[in-house]
Motif scaffolding. Structure first.
Motif, PDB file in Angstrom:
ATOM      1  N   GLY A  19      43.302  61.912   8.404  1.00  0.00           N
ATOM      2  CA  GLY A  19      42.234  60.984   8.749  1.00  0.00           C
ATOM      3  C   GLY A  19      42.325  60.524  10.191  1.00  0.00           C
ATOM      4  O   GLY A  19      43.203  60.926  10.949  1.00  0.00           O
ATOM      5  N   ALA A  20      41.405  59.653  10.569  1.00  0.00           N
ATOM      6  CA  ALA A  20      41.315  59.169  11.943  1.00  0.00           C
ATOM      7  C   ALA A  20      42.601  58.473  12.362  1.00  0.00           C
ATOM      8  O   ALA A  20      43.206  57.728  11.575  1.00  0.00           O
ATOM      9  CB  ALA A  20      40.139  58.214  12.085  1.00  0.00           C
ATOM     10  N   ALA A  21      43.032  58.703  13.603  1.00  0.00           N
ATOM     11  CA  ALA A  21      44.208  58.014  14.124  1.00  0.00           C
ATOM     12  C   ALA A  21      43.925  56.535  14.338  1.00  0.00           C
ATOM     13  O   ALA A  21      44.812  55.694  14.196  1.00  0.00           O
ATOM     14  CB  ALA A  21      44.662  58.666  15.428  1.00  0.00           C
ATOM     15  N   ASP A  22      42.687  56.191  14.699  1.00  0.00           N
ATOM     16  CA  ASP A  22      42.250  54.802  14.849  1.00  0.00           C
ATOM     17  C   ASP A  22      41.147  54.572  13.818  1.00  0.00           C
ATOM     18  O   ASP A  22      39.963  54.787  14.089  1.00  0.00           O
ATOM     19  CB  ASP A  22      41.745  54.558  16.276  1.00  0.00           C
ATOM     20  N   ARG A  23      41.553  54.151  12.634  1.00  0.00           N
ATOM     21  CA  ARG A  23      40.595  54.028  11.524  1.00  0.00           C
ATOM     22  C   ARG A  23      39.572  52.929  11.776  1.00  0.00           C
ATOM     23  O   ARG A  23      38.421  53.040  11.357  1.00  0.00           O
ATOM     24  CB  ARG A  23      41.348  53.794  10.218  1.00  0.00           C
ATOM     25  N   SER A  24      39.996  51.861  12.439  1.00  0.00           N
ATOM     26  CA  SER A  24      39.051  50.775  12.731  1.00  0.00           C
ATOM     27  C   SER A  24      37.916  51.272  13.618  1.00  0.00           C
ATOM     28  O   SER A  24      36.751  50.900  13.418  1.00  0.00           O
ATOM     29  CB  SER A  24      39.772  49.611  13.412  1.00  0.00           C
ATOM     30  N   ALA A  25      38.246  52.114  14.600  1.00  0.00           N
ATOM     31  CA  ALA A  25      37.214  52.651  15.487  1.00  0.00           C
ATOM     32  C   ALA A  25      36.260  53.564  14.725  1.00  0.00           C
ATOM     33  O   ALA A  25      35.047  53.544  14.945  1.00  0.00           O
ATOM     34  CB  ALA A  25      37.847  53.394  16.652  1.00  0.00           C
ATOM     35  N   LEU A  26      36.789  54.385  13.823  1.00  0.00           N
ATOM     36  CA  LEU A  26      35.932  55.258  13.018  1.00  0.00           C
ATOM     37  C   LEU A  26      34.993  54.431  12.140  1.00  0.00           C
ATOM     38  O   LEU A  26      33.792  54.709  12.060  1.00  0.00           O
ATOM     39  CB  LEU A  26      36.787  56.181  12.151  1.00  0.00           C
TER      40      LEU A  26
END
Length: 280
Positions: A19-26
């Protein structure tokens, strides 16, 4: 590469969440275009991404502070943008941080693997990394566009909050102080599997060998070199070296924005108070 929120619940198969390394940004990019937060988007490193729309799309770019160009004209990031047929969008290298996220209304609809559309660089699961000329299918919108079409840009943190790890007692008190007082440099060997750090050695208090045990995103593991590493989204599901500390969930996202050559410091999570270093 294409990323969503990952394939949770597959550790018993030896598959990391990815998954995304920066989940908040995604999540934010998806909210700006009216997608479910777990919709697949494009994650790019240090800019350089250019896409051309074959139909009318609403898009948003979030993550590291950067400039976005549509047909050569600078437009804002962290905002929903119309992209007309034939228009080209380019993401420039960020001023700080590492990763940007491009969400398109309807989500990127590549074929899922084990319930996720994420590319896992460790296992090779998921879609192939994007190459010039790749065409990505886009799904139909499932939700209306939000009333809010602009979000504040959050600067990546370089002071990250930690909690003592499950093997804190395997390290000396001096090692714990070193972890919390050192300006660690991010190694150029870092990737989505782990952020590798240099700057000091963390001494163990026991010479015992550790059987393999479960690992999580944000775990700070210390191999035999004594140099810590922060596990990222494509981390192995087990490891045989002790974990001295674990990042908070939010700061595990910020770890995904650590740029090689930059520095990072750690602070106990309970010590992060308004006005303290690294607080935002």
């Amino acid at each position: 590469m294409v990323q969503d929120l990952g394939r949770e619940g597959q550790a018993h198969l030896g598959v990391s969440p990815s998954g995304a390394a920066d989940r908040s940004a995604l999540r934010l990019a998806n909210r700006l275009v009216g997608n479910p937060e777990d919709a697949a988007a494009i994650e790019c490193v240090l800019g350089g991404l250019m896409v051309t729309a074959s139909a009318m799309h609403w898009v948003a770019v979030t993550g590291a502070p950067t400039d976005v160009l549509v047909n050569g004209t600078r437009v804002g990031s962290h905002a929903s943008l119309p992209l007309h047929p034939g228009s080209t969008l380019a993401i420039e290298a960020p001023r700080e941080g590492l990763r940007s996220y491009l969400a398109v209304r309807g989500g990127v609809q590549v074929a899922p693997t084990l319930g996720s559309r994420s590319t896992d660089v460790l296992s090779g699961l998921g879609p192939e990394p994007l190459a010039p000329g790749t065409e990505l299918p886009v799904g139909a919108p499932l939700q209306p566009l939000p009333d809010t079409d602009l979000a504040p840009v959050e600067r990546p943190r370089t002071t990250l909050a930690v909690l003592p790890g499950p093997r804190r007692d395997w390290f000396t008190d001096d090692a714990w102080r070193t972890l919390l007082t050192t300006d660690w440099q991010v190694s150029s060997e870092s990737n989505r599997v782990a952020v590798r750090l240099v700057g000091g050695q963390l001494e163990r208090s026991t010479p015992e060998e550790l059987p393999s045990e479960a690992m999580v995103r944000g775990a700070i593991q210390v191999p035999s070199s004594g140099l810590p590493l922060i596990f990222g989204p494509d981390h192995p599901v087990t490891g045989g070296y002790p974990v001295i500390a674990v990042l908070t969930e939010r700061d595990a996202d910020h770890a995904g924005q650590l740029r090689p050559g930059g520095t990072v410091r750690f602070v106990l999570a309970r010590e992060r108070l308004p006005g303290s270093p690294g607080h935002r």
